[in-house]
Design a protein around this motif. Sequence first.
Motif, PDB file in Angstrom:
ATOM      1  N   ALA A  20       0.901  -5.685  17.536  1.00  0.00           N
ATOM      2  CA  ALA A  20       0.100  -5.821  17.296  1.00  0.00           C
ATOM      3  C   ALA A  20      -0.159  -6.278  15.520  1.00  0.00           C
ATOM      4  O   ALA A  20      -1.180  -7.035  15.222  1.00  0.00           O
ATOM      5  N   ALA A  21       0.932  -6.231  14.891  1.00  0.00           N
ATOM      6  CA  ALA A  21       0.701  -6.515  13.667  1.00  0.00           C
ATOM      7  C   ALA A  21       1.068  -7.910  13.460  1.00  0.00           C
ATOM      8  O   ALA A  21       0.204  -8.552  12.414  1.00  0.00           O
TER       9      ALA A  21
ATOM     10  N   GLY B  70      -2.442  -0.830   7.880  1.00  0.00           N
ATOM     11  CA  GLY B  70      -3.283  -1.337   7.204  1.00  0.00           C
ATOM     12  C   GLY B  70      -2.681  -1.885   5.822  1.00  0.00           C
ATOM     13  O   GLY B  70      -3.868  -2.781   5.289  1.00  0.00           O
ATOM     14  N   HIS B  71      -1.571  -2.187   6.086  1.00  0.00           N
ATOM     15  CA  HIS B  71      -1.352  -3.036   4.973  1.00  0.00           C
ATOM     16  C   HIS B  71      -0.959  -4.803   4.821  1.00  0.00           C
ATOM     17  O   HIS B  71      -1.599  -5.428   3.790  1.00  0.00           O
TER      18      HIS B  71
ATOM     19  N   GLY C 144       6.150   8.531   9.119  1.00  0.00           N
ATOM     20  CA  GLY C 144       5.145   8.107   8.324  1.00  0.00           C
ATOM     21  C   GLY C 144       4.219   7.181   8.003  1.00  0.00           C
ATOM     22  O   GLY C 144       3.548   6.239   7.988  1.00  0.00           O
ATOM     23  N   GLY C 145       5.714   5.651   8.791  1.00  0.00           N
ATOM     24  CA  GLY C 145       4.905   4.078   8.884  1.00  0.00           C
ATOM     25  C   GLY C 145       4.748   4.010  10.206  1.00  0.00           C
ATOM     26  O   GLY C 145       4.805   5.027  10.588  1.00  0.00           O
ATOM     27  N   MET C 146       4.682   2.884  10.332  1.00  0.00           N
ATOM     28  CA  MET C 146       4.383   2.235  11.695  1.00  0.00           C
ATOM     29  C   MET C 146       5.254   2.587  12.613  1.00  0.00           C
ATOM     30  O   MET C 146       6.284   2.545  12.049  1.00  0.00           O
TER      31      MET C 146
ATOM     32  N   GLY D  19       0.833  -1.008   0.098  1.00  0.00           N
ATOM     33  CA  GLY D  19      -0.057  -0.272  -0.106  1.00  0.00           C
ATOM     34  C   GLY D  19       0.358   0.820  -0.126  1.00  0.00           C
ATOM     35  O   GLY D  19       2.102   1.357  -0.357  1.00  0.00           O
ATOM     36  N   THR D  20       0.341   2.070  -0.080  1.00  0.00           N
ATOM     37  CA  THR D  20       0.749   3.435  -0.184  1.00  0.00           C
ATOM     38  C   THR D  20       1.103   3.877   1.066  1.00  0.00           C
ATOM     39  O   THR D  20       0.879   3.697   1.925  1.00  0.00           O
TER      40      THR D  20
END
Length: 295
Positions: free
Chosen positions: A200-201, A159-160, A189-191, A121-122
Amino acid sequence: MAAAQRRQRRPGAHGTLITVAPTGAEHAKADVENLPVTLDELVRTARDCELAGAAMIHVHIRDDNARPTLDLGRLRETVAALRSETKLIVQLSTGGAVTDPEADRLRVLDALPDSASCTMGTVNFGDDVFLNRWEFVVELHRRMQERGIVPEYEIFDLGHLAALRRLLDEHGLPAGEHVHLDLVMGVPGGMPGDAETLVAALRMIPDGATFSATGVGRTTLPVLLASLSAGGHVRVGMEDTLSYARGERVRDNAQLVARAAGLAKIAQRPPLAPDEVRTILGVRQPAVPAGGSPR
Ligand code: KMH
Ligand code: ZN
């Protein structure tokens, strides 16, 4: 199911896959003179990292001016050289640089690597945007299925992982019929790159999938340790960090691999050899060239 049981079920959890990402597309050779950018430097790095415990190499290449390139001829030459000089699983980046057009990123697969990255994903990427539209992700997945290239799904945000579930539901298992992903943590900008986010992932990872984790910048060590303790694999390298310790620059990629291998041994999950990883991930053996062995 208890976490320990879940860990037990992951294939390869008795050992650790160490992937090295030696170059990346972001650092300038002018700023980082020990960054491997020529084919010779890359092959030497690959050999050193294999000796230190790596089983897979995540490859970005550079042109004659040390700028990132997705030139197909160079990619093919790189795959051939790494195959002839090492036993490493060769993974080409389809992420490239944030400025690379989709068509060039898709063409990477024509170099027929063992594996390729597929970002799910973006994501904001520092001051830039790393664009990965849904249709583009599907096309990468589909072309890898056709070519027998085993994807490593790159997960920059939680979200990815939802997108990965959707991809597998709608378009089926990848080549190799095993799902392997890499949590790329700590990108601005990411996790975030910390143990809580890694845990969590894990709740969202498909059953039976294997995962590695990469901590960018100062998150390298916390992510490495969290992944090892959670039964995961690890990616290290100068693509992700240039600092070995506070105030100490990385000497070379093998130094990072050697540290990861030492910690993996302490965790009682020693480095896996390339052939073991091929079996776990469903990566086929490289084709034997006419009249000779692959190395
Ligand atoms: N260079 C980043 C924009 C990948 O290799 O697939 C993307 C990246 C991910 O490094
Ligand atoms: Zn990369």
